[in-house]
Design a protein around this motif. Structure first.
Motif, PDB file in Angstrom:
ATOM      1  N   THR A 165       6.470   7.571   6.452  1.00 15.27           N
ATOM      2  CA  THR A 165       6.333   6.198   5.954  1.00 15.27           C
ATOM      3  C   THR A 165       7.615   5.414   6.226  1.00 15.27           C
ATOM      4  OG1 THR A 165       4.954   7.144   4.219  1.00 15.27           O
ATOM      5  CG2 THR A 165       5.624   4.851   3.936  1.00 15.27           C
ATOM      6  N   MET A 166       8.751   6.030   5.929  1.00 15.69           N
ATOM      7  CA  MET A 166      10.033   5.344   6.181  1.00 15.69           C
ATOM      8  C   MET A 166      10.233   5.075   7.671  1.00 15.69           C
ATOM      9  SD  MET A 166      12.680   3.816   5.309  1.00 15.69           S
ATOM     10  CE  MET A 166      13.197   3.994   3.599  1.00 15.69           C
ATOM     11  N   LYS A 167       9.818   6.001   8.515  1.00 12.47           N
ATOM     12  CA  LYS A 167       9.992   5.788   9.954  1.00 12.47           C
ATOM     13  C   LYS A 167       9.209   4.561  10.419  1.00 12.47           C
ATOM     14  CE  LYS A 167       9.939   9.538  12.680  1.00 12.47           C
ATOM     15  NZ  LYS A 167       9.657  10.964  13.044  1.00 12.47           N
TER      16      LYS A 167
ATOM     17  N   ARG B  67       0.820  -1.223   0.000  1.00 11.11           N
ATOM     18  CA  ARG B  67       0.000   0.000   0.000  1.00 11.11           C
ATOM     19  C   ARG B  67       0.851   1.268   0.000  1.00 11.11           C
ATOM     20  NH1 ARG B  67      -2.676  -2.637   4.012  1.00 11.11           N
ATOM     21  NH2 ARG B  67      -1.869  -1.203   5.585  1.00 11.11           N
ATOM     22  N   ASN B  68       2.069   1.163   0.505  1.00 14.95           N
ATOM     23  CA  ASN B  68       2.864   2.373   0.713  1.00 14.95           C
ATOM     24  C   ASN B  68       4.053   2.538  -0.227  1.00 14.95           C
ATOM     25  OD1 ASN B  68       1.832   3.899   3.298  1.00 14.95           O
ATOM     26  ND2 ASN B  68       1.584   1.699   3.657  1.00 14.95           N
ATOM     27  N   THR B  69       4.012   1.784  -1.321  1.00 14.75           N
ATOM     28  CA  THR B  69       5.140   1.826  -2.256  1.00 14.75           C
ATOM     29  C   THR B  69       5.403   3.249  -2.759  1.00 14.75           C
ATOM     30  OG1 THR B  69       4.287  -0.286  -2.985  1.00 14.75           O
ATOM     31  CG2 THR B  69       6.115   0.619  -4.228  1.00 14.75           C
ATOM     32  N   ASP B  70       4.358   3.943  -3.159  1.00 13.85           N
ATOM     33  CA  ASP B  70       4.551   5.277  -3.727  1.00 13.85           C
ATOM     34  C   ASP B  70       5.206   6.223  -2.716  1.00 13.85           C
ATOM     35  OD1 ASP B  70       3.462   4.366  -6.048  1.00 13.85           O
ATOM     36  OD2 ASP B  70       1.450   5.174  -5.643  1.00 13.85           O
ATOM     37  N   ALA B  71       4.710   6.174  -1.490  1.00 16.58           N
ATOM     38  CA  ALA B  71       5.273   7.055  -0.457  1.00 16.58           C
ATOM     39  C   ALA B  71       6.734   6.712  -0.188  1.00 16.58           C
ATOM     40  CB  ALA B  71       4.459   6.938   0.828  1.00 16.58           C
TER      41      ALA B  71
ATOM     42  N   VAL C   7       4.805 -10.505  -5.092  1.00 14.65           N
ATOM     43  CA  VAL C   7       6.154 -10.254  -4.576  1.00 14.65           C
ATOM     44  C   VAL C   7       7.012  -9.565  -5.629  1.00 14.65           C
ATOM     45  CG1 VAL C   7       8.279 -11.314  -3.671  1.00 14.65           C
ATOM     46  CG2 VAL C   7       6.032 -12.241  -3.006  1.00 14.65           C
ATOM     47  N   ILE C   8       7.015 -10.140  -6.837  1.00 13.71           N
ATOM     48  CA  ILE C   8       7.847  -9.568  -7.897  1.00 13.71           C
ATOM     49  C   ILE C   8       7.402  -8.138  -8.205  1.00 13.71           C
ATOM     50  CG2 ILE C   8       8.645  -9.843 -10.296  1.00 13.71           C
ATOM     51  CD1 ILE C   8       9.620 -12.049  -8.383  1.00 13.71           C
ATOM     52  N   ASN C   9       6.117  -7.950  -8.190  1.00 17.14           N
ATOM     53  CA  ASN C   9       5.576  -6.623  -8.480  1.00 17.14           C
ATOM     54  C   ASN C   9       6.030  -5.582  -7.444  1.00 17.14           C
ATOM     55  OD1 ASN C   9       4.122  -5.287 -10.445  1.00 17.14           O
ATOM     56  ND2 ASN C   9       2.264  -5.218  -9.191  1.00 17.14           N
ATOM     57  N   LEU C  10       5.986  -5.968  -6.179  1.00 19.17           N
ATOM     58  CA  LEU C  10       6.434  -5.038  -5.128  1.00 19.17           C
ATOM     59  C   LEU C  10       7.923  -4.695  -5.315  1.00 19.17           C
ATOM     60  CD1 LEU C  10       6.103  -3.456  -2.461  1.00 19.17           C
ATOM     61  CD2 LEU C  10       6.622  -5.585  -1.238  1.00 19.17           C
ATOM     62  N   ILE C  11       8.724  -5.711  -5.556  1.00 24.13           N
ATOM     63  CA  ILE C  11      10.167  -5.483  -5.725  1.00 24.13           C
ATOM     64  C   ILE C  11      10.421  -4.501  -6.872  1.00 24.13           C
ATOM     65  CG2 ILE C  11      12.356  -6.604  -6.388  1.00 24.13           C
ATOM     66  CD1 ILE C  11      11.347  -9.131  -4.945  1.00 24.13           C
ATOM     67  N   LYS C  12       9.711  -4.698  -7.965  1.00 25.93           N
ATOM     68  CA  LYS C  12       9.911  -3.813  -9.119  1.00 25.93           C
ATOM     69  C   LYS C  12       9.403  -2.403  -8.846  1.00 25.93           C
ATOM     70  CE  LYS C  12       9.346  -5.597 -13.296  1.00 25.93           C
ATOM     71  NZ  LYS C  12       8.850  -6.437 -14.432  1.00 25.93           N
ATOM     72  N   LYS C  13       8.257  -2.313  -8.191  1.00 27.11           N
ATOM     73  CA  LYS C  13       7.690  -0.984  -7.924  1.00 27.11           C
ATOM     74  C   LYS C  13       8.588  -0.142  -7.022  1.00 27.11           C
ATOM     75  CE  LYS C  13       3.427   0.220  -7.163  1.00 27.11           C
ATOM     76  NZ  LYS C  13       2.128   0.191  -6.450  1.00 27.11           N
TER      77      LYS C  13
END
Ligand SMILES: NC(=O)c1ccc[n+]([C@@H]2O[C@H](COP(=O)([O-])OP(=O)(O)OC[C@H]3O[C@@H](n4cnc5c(N)ncnc54)[C@H](O)[C@@H]3O)[C@@H](O)[C@H]2O)c1
Ligand SMILES: NC(=O)c1ccc[n+]([C@@H]2O[C@H](COP(=O)([O-])OP(=O)(O)OC[C@H]3O[C@@H](n4cnc5c(N)ncnc54)[C@H](O)[C@@H]3O)[C@@H](O)[C@H]2O)c1
Ligand SMILES: [Zn+2]
Ligand SMILES: [Zn+2]
Lengths: 388, 388
Positions: free
Chosen positions: A230-232, A218-222, A309-315
């Motif tokens: 988000t990073m914290k 959900r937070n890939t863009d951020a 999984v692959i999609n998250l890694i690429k995003k």
């Protein structure tokens, strides 16, 4: 045969603090820690060692440290701030380790005094090792400055240097007395180093916590936009999962099982083959991709979850494979890497794979043909998966 | 400041075996241990490192080891038996430590394989340190060959080498996986080395066990005559008291308290001043004499008990003092040694003295004038005490 049985337990405790602006005069965190942490009635000294790239990137860091300890006096600051190169070189070239022993000796840092290291995982590994063996252990404070070291390497119990050209050949299991994660350091990281550390969060979510994986989705863009809140959250949750894992069955890794090394067997080899041009987290991302597709091809993980999984890694912005990971024959470097990992574990291979997102499973062999197929798929069909 | 709390305990267990003729083919002790001790399904290797003086003194030792492991196959013997000099030099000259890392690397000793060291406390300290830091710890078996290492240094959790000319500057707290005390090795010890180890038994009896002290008083003649059964009891009881102490409050010495260092503050300095010509145990015997008389002069220990202690030390055959222990002014080496011991502990001095035989008491300062008086007494009135 007659014998006496020795048996005792040693308790290890430390806190991982989260802060912003550790050396702001109003921030009493580290001074409070030093005040409370006392194993002797004597004056405590504190020696700082700083990653040169961090020093360059952080204006007036040395002055800030000196001003801080001029006002906050729970420990006596050694005026020299020791500088060391950052990155793998500080673990490769033994002269840096020797220099650390020199300064610990020169400033008479004893078992009730502190060596505080500010830098990436590489610097922390080397300084932690020097502190662990000097006087059989002086106190070590870690102040990690990369995403990877704040969420993974810096919060754990291991330290090391490379030797005989082998990564982490020398080292110990010795916890720090405290870790201070200061988010302000993250601002000056390159995009590559920033991204790299996210791989460890993906890794730990996959083997321990499906909810965290969904949060990452959900937070890939951020994350890509380097949103600090988000990073914290990512760092804190990832550090927490690591700490819980370590406190579990086998903190000092006496067995062969290394769940936190999911995706790492090929990553270690890739880092070495590329002379650390590919960063640890980048290599881990590719290693996760490989072992995830392998989990699918070996009938463990569904195709739908594999794609997520692959999609998250690429995003997040990672590559999912590398030419050196290709299997073209029996002597392909990656298969040699598998053999080396087996030796590293002491003969019996133990590899973590996925059964579901959030659920790992250990296996004791890997099939070369399936590793090849997984690599082919990553260069083929998965290269095109939507990153929408 | 926000934080995560890390907390875990690590259990350490090992056996100290007592045997006679460890490598006799009929003696299955070490093979049984290797069989039972398994942390991996893989083949375990075992690499032997032997003290050169022990090898010279023990006919066919290398052949015996090879024949033993040809028949007893719980571990795969590395055919090369690595030789190292005995005595302090193996801890002083770093090339020996480097050589240990080389062979561990060369023979691919991993975390489930063994490095077995046969020798005196010096060799065991150095090899133990090399084993502790290679791959963050390969398994270490100690086979001590001196009285001192069988009853004291070899059964404990410390290892080290000297560095910067400082004794034990580098080292770790890492227990062995097993200790094998073979009485046959004691037969070839010089009288000085044999006697030297008895000092640690006197020491531990004085601070922990009056009954053991009385046993020592009754068995002095048999000890001097090198009666084996008497020595076997001494070693076992002394090792037991050490093991119990370690298993107690503070196995890895996080605090400043070092009860087992009774008599050691001046002994360390004396060893160094004489370039290790005075043996560790000989120096400890003089250190015990000094701190015992100091305990009396400072009003803690009765004169009758003080005389019993000095008498035992003399009857065993030890000197009770040395010119370097004399206090002639503020800069006397022994007072500098006290200062160094304070620094070694990290600022707050903690010295064990005696209240009674078998009962120690810790103090945080020592009076230079009384140290001088104690030394004078040892050179004066106590020089004449009956040794009947
Ligand atoms: N001990 C463990 O359990 C453990 C676990 C995983 C990884 N590691 C080790 O960690 C190391 C990798 O650590 P890393 O990823 O933190 O990278 P790193 O320490 O190699 O640092 C990467 C680069 O970033 C620079 N840098 C660091 N902080 C910065 C900042 N705030 N601003 C600008 N530049 C900065 C460094 O100087 C260096 O050039 C590897 O050696 C790896 O083996 C150890
Ligand atoms: N790790 C600890 O907790 C601890 C505690 C006390 C002392 N120590 C250390 O132990 C060392 C002293 O050990 P040590 O007293 O055993 O002496 P040592 O190891 O120095 O050996 C003394 C001499 O005896 C020889 N030797 C050993 N065994 C022999 C045998 N069976 N037959 C013939 N010769 C033999 C050695 O080669 C050497 O020349 C010191 O460095 C001291 O600091 C360590
Ligand atoms: Zn990693
Ligand atoms: Zn001693």
């Amino acid at each position: 045969m007659e014998y006496l049985q020795q048996s005792f337990s040693v308790k290890f405790e430390y806190k991982v603090f989260f802060t912003s602006g550790l050396f702001e005069l109003a921030n009493t965190g580290i001074n409070d820690f030093l005040q409370a942490d006392s194993t002797s009635a004597s004056v405590k000294k504190i020696l700082f060692v700083v990653d040169e790239d961090v020093l360059k990137a952080t204006p007036h860091l040395a002055d800030k440290i000196r001003s801080y300890f001029a006002i906050h006096t729970a420990a006596q600051l050694i005026p020299e701030i020791v500088l060391m190169p950052g990155g793998e070189t500080v673990k490769i070239d033994e002269s840096h380790f020797s220099k650390m022993l020199d300064v610990i000796h020169q400033y008479a840092i004893d078992r009730h005094s502190y060596v505080a290291a500010i830098g990436g995982g590489s610097l922390l590994d080397m300084v932690g090792y020097a502190a662990a063996v000097s006087h059989r252990g002086v106190k070590h404070i870690r102040i990690p400055t990369t995403v990877l070291s704040q969420n993974d390497s810096g919060v754990g119990v291991k330290n090391s240097i490379n030797y005989f050209g082998k990564k982490n050949f020398l080292g110990t299991f010795v916890p720090p007395v405290a870790v201070f994660n200061d988010d302000q350091f993250l601002l000056t990281l390159s995009d590559r180093d920033y991204r790299s550390g996210i791989a460890e969060a993906i890794k730990v979510s996959l083997i321990k916590d499906a909810t965290f994986f969904e949060w990452l989705e959900r937070n890939t863009d951020a994350l890509v936009a380097r949103d600090m809140d988000t990073m914290k959250y990512l760092i804190k949750r990832c550090a927490e999962l690591h700490l819980n894992h370590i406190a579990g069955l086998d903190p000092f890794e006496k067995g062969s099982s290394r769940p936190l090394d999911f995706g790492h067997w090929s990553a270690h080899k890739l880092e070495q083959l590329t002379n650390f041009k590919v960063l640890h987290g980048e290599a881990v991302a590719m290693g996760i991709a490989l072992d995830t597709v392998y989990s699918n091809l070996s009938g463990r993980l569904t195709i739908a979850e594999t794609r997520r999984v692959i999609n998250l890694i690429k995003k997040i912005g990672f590559e999912i494979t590398h030419p050196f990971l290709e299997v073209s024959g029996k002597d392909s470097p990656i298969l040699i890497g598998l053999q080396e990992f087996r030796e590293h574990l002491g003969g019996e291979l133990t590899i973590m794979l996925l059964e579901q997102i959030g659920v790992g499973v250990e296996v004791h062999e890997m099939d070369a043909q399936l590793i090849k197929q997984a690599g082919d798929a990553l260069r083929g069909e998965y290269a095109g998966v939507s990153v929408g």
